[in-house]
Design an enzyme around this catalytic site. Structure first.
Site, PDB file in Angstrom:
ATOM      1  N   ARG A 245      86.117 164.623  35.027  1.00 48.06           N
ATOM      2  CA  ARG A 245      85.932 164.783  36.488  1.00 48.06           C
ATOM      3  C   ARG A 245      85.912 163.496  37.285  1.00 48.06           C
ATOM      4  O   ARG A 245      85.675 163.529  38.482  1.00 48.06           O
ATOM      5  CB  ARG A 245      84.649 165.569  36.793  1.00 48.06           C
ATOM      6  CG  ARG A 245      84.528 166.917  36.094  1.00 48.06           C
ATOM      7  CD  ARG A 245      85.644 167.856  36.444  1.00 48.06           C
ATOM      8  NE  ARG A 245      85.378 169.216  35.961  1.00 48.06           N
ATOM      9  CZ  ARG A 245      86.327 170.117  35.761  1.00 48.06           C
ATOM     10  NH1 ARG A 245      87.600 169.816  35.965  1.00 48.06           N
ATOM     11  NH2 ARG A 245      86.017 171.330  35.349  1.00 48.06           N
TER      12      ARG A 245
ATOM     13  N   ASN B 278      93.567 166.339  35.586  1.00 46.32           N
ATOM     14  CA  ASN B 278      93.334 167.016  36.880  1.00 46.32           C
ATOM     15  C   ASN B 278      92.117 166.458  37.614  1.00 46.32           C
ATOM     16  O   ASN B 278      91.171 167.162  37.925  1.00 46.32           O
ATOM     17  CB  ASN B 278      93.240 168.530  36.717  1.00 46.32           C
ATOM     18  CG  ASN B 278      92.160 168.958  35.743  1.00 46.32           C
ATOM     19  OD1 ASN B 278      91.723 168.171  34.900  1.00 46.32           O
ATOM     20  ND2 ASN B 278      91.700 170.181  35.856  1.00 46.32           N
TER      21      ASN B 278
ATOM     22  N   ASP C 244      97.310 170.330  32.755  1.00 41.76           N
ATOM     23  CA  ASP C 244      96.233 171.283  32.454  1.00 41.76           C
ATOM     24  C   ASP C 244      95.408 171.627  33.678  1.00 41.76           C
ATOM     25  O   ASP C 244      95.067 170.780  34.488  1.00 41.76           O
ATOM     26  CB  ASP C 244      95.310 170.726  31.384  1.00 41.76           C
ATOM     27  CG  ASP C 244      94.294 171.768  30.953  1.00 41.76           C
ATOM     28  OD1 ASP C 244      94.728 172.878  30.609  1.00 41.76           O
ATOM     29  OD2 ASP C 244      93.098 171.478  30.988  1.00 41.76           O
TER      30      ASP C 244
ATOM     31  N   HIS D 118      99.070 174.193  29.248  1.00 39.68           N
ATOM     32  CA  HIS D 118      98.206 175.268  29.742  1.00 39.68           C
ATOM     33  C   HIS D 118      99.176 176.376  30.148  1.00 39.68           C
ATOM     34  O   HIS D 118      99.938 176.223  31.099  1.00 39.68           O
ATOM     35  CB  HIS D 118      97.402 174.739  30.929  1.00 39.68           C
ATOM     36  CG  HIS D 118      96.650 175.790  31.687  1.00 39.68           C
ATOM     37  ND1 HIS D 118      95.289 175.762  31.833  1.00 39.68           N
ATOM     38  CD2 HIS D 118      97.057 176.898  32.353  1.00 39.68           C
ATOM     39  CE1 HIS D 118      94.889 176.808  32.547  1.00 39.68           C
ATOM     40  NE2 HIS D 118      95.951 177.507  32.878  1.00 39.68           N
TER      41      HIS D 118
ATOM     42  N   ASP E  83      87.653 172.021  25.512  1.00 40.99           N
ATOM     43  CA  ASP E  83      87.982 172.294  26.918  1.00 40.99           C
ATOM     44  C   ASP E  83      86.723 172.170  27.789  1.00 40.99           C
ATOM     45  O   ASP E  83      86.520 172.942  28.730  1.00 40.99           O
ATOM     46  CB  ASP E  83      88.642 173.668  27.092  1.00 40.99           C
ATOM     47  CG  ASP E  83      89.304 173.821  28.459  1.00 40.99           C
ATOM     48  OD1 ASP E  83      89.337 172.832  29.220  1.00 40.99           O
ATOM     49  OD2 ASP E  83      89.776 174.925  28.776  1.00 40.99           O
TER      50      ASP E  83
HETATM   51 ZN    ZN Z   1      93.470 174.573  30.651  1.00 41.14          ZN
END
Ligand code: ZN
Length: 423
Positions: A63, A93, A151, A178, A304
């Site tokens: 994050r 991400n 992802d 993903h 994950d």
């Molecule tokens: Zn994912």
């Protein structure tokens, strides 16, 4: 020097557990032998404990930058260390997304400063992980990413995905996919079927995953690139991967602890800590994932780890974000559910959490052997505990396993010869 005495030691070379001592000098495992005497060493009695190679997680979300109220590199690394992980791979991400050198360098520098775990970075496939334009893959690879992924998102346009794979096939690097067709998953919240009907929530059909898995396998076949299917969740996904491997296509796959342990029934009661993508599926799907793991179709277990803050997860089910944390519960949950019940051999579980992911990202980590980096953890498998929210080191507490009684208490984690977790 540090000497771990009388532990049950997993040897990565032999995939075997023996009673032994482990001598660590500076950053390296100097010696593993039935009995070592070393006057100058700090001795730690590991009688009754297991010593494993540090776990390797090839799929997590830290994050930072952008969402540090959920997690940051320091809190994520501390959480990983407490789970026994010494190498983790963070997904791109973030905000900005990891599609450029400055964000990549920032994360790698910060990771080195924090020092609690080795952090490898997965770069974006498309610019801004928006699925519109190919990212600058050459730059990212030169900068040191160990894989490419959008992802959290999934490139919908097959032509773009083809270009990404064609480009990436130049490098020996996995495309971590993903797999989700958004026209099929739509605003789905839980598995499509019995549970979506019972809860009155829009469903995510298994087809949303399977059609993309099948597309990406075909693209891998055409381009010769390495495809890694992230968080497989359905029976047909397992079958598609099994067939692709038989056909000689370069495909590997992972499954998460929550998809292995839980099924869609966990969502009954609208606990938003059971909301994730892909969703928890049927019991039949769950059993196929376990079968796939046992027969080698699925190579790796990955957490994950996806932190979300309390105020985000405390919304009604429809509005809460997808994802659950995973570092600190991964090993004890899997050990309790599968090893203690004789469904998975302990040695096999360790292999799937160490050497197998390390091979896919092509890094010499997660190996307990003489001469290797001193990355390891020490567990007492005969000790149980309740997974308590107040003890979680991640900034976020969104775990479906809170309150569960688990076996396998961690005492130490060591990364490059330094303790990164101690009870
Ligand atoms: Zn994912």
């Amino acid at each position: 020097m540090i000497l771990l005495k009388n532990g049950m030691v997993y040897l990565s070379n032999d995939k075997k557990i023996i009673k032994a001592d482990v001598l660590i000098e500076k950053k390296v495992i100097k010696k593993i032998a039935p009995s070592i005497d070393e006057k100058n060493a700090e001795v730690i009695d590991c009688a009754g404990m297991h010593i494993f190679p540090g776990f390797v997680d090839m799929h997590c979300h830290l994050r930072e930058p952008g969402y540090t109220y959920k997690e940051d590199i320091a809190s994520g690394a501390a959480s990983a260390a407490k789970g026994g992980f010494t190498s983790i791979c963070c997904m791109p991400n973030t905000k900005p997304a990891i599609d450029n050198l400055s964000t990549l360098d920032y994360i790698m520098r910060k990771a080195r400063d924090v020092g609690k775990t080795k952090i490898f970075v997965i770069g974006a496939m498309s610019k801004g992980i928006e699925g519109k334009e190919i990212a600058n893959i050459a730059t990212l690879v030169k900068g040191g990413v160990v894989g490419l992924s959008d992802d959290g998102n999934c490139i919908q346009v097959a032509k773009l995905q083809l270009n990404v794979m064609r480009y990436a096939s130049i490098y020996d690097i996995p495309m971590i996919c993903h797999s989700e067709d958004y026209s099929l998953s739509g605003d789905g919240q839980v598995n499509y079927g019995y549970m979506s009907t019972k809860l009155g929530l829009p469903g995510i059909p298994t087809l949303a995953e399977e059609s993309m898995v099948s597309r990406d396998i075909m693209l891998a076949d055409v381009t010769g690139s390495r495809v890694h299917i992230a968080h497989a969740s359905t029976k047909r996904t397992v079958e598609l991967i099994r067939q692709a491997k038989k056909d000689g296509i370069k495909v590997t796959a992972e499954v998460t602890p929550h998809h292995l342990v839980l099924n869609e029934n966990a969502c009954d009661g609208f606990d938003t800590n059971t909301k994730m993508k892909p969703p928890l599926r049927s019991e039949e799907d769950r059993k196929s994932l376990l079968e796939g793991l046992l027969d080698g179709t699925i190579d790796v277990i990955a957490t994950d780890h996806a932190p979300h803050s309390d105020y985000e997860k405390e919304l009604e089910f429809m509005k809460a974000p997808f994802g659950v944390i995973g570092f600190e519960s991964a090993f004890p949950v899997l050990y309790t559910t599968f090893v203690k019940t004789d469904l998975i051999k302990l040695e096999e579980l360790i292999d799937r959490m160490t050497s197998k992911p390390a091979n896919i990202i092509n890094k010499e980590v997660g190996e307990l052997k003489e001469g290797a980096a001193a990355d390891l953890n020490v567990f007492n498998l005969d000790e149980s505990f309740t997974f308590d929210e107040s003890e979680i080191l991640s900034k976020s507490k969104n775990s479906p396993f809170i309150g569960m009684n688990m076996w396998g208490k961690i005492y130490y984690t060591m990364c490059d010869g330094k303790f990164t977790w101690k009870v």
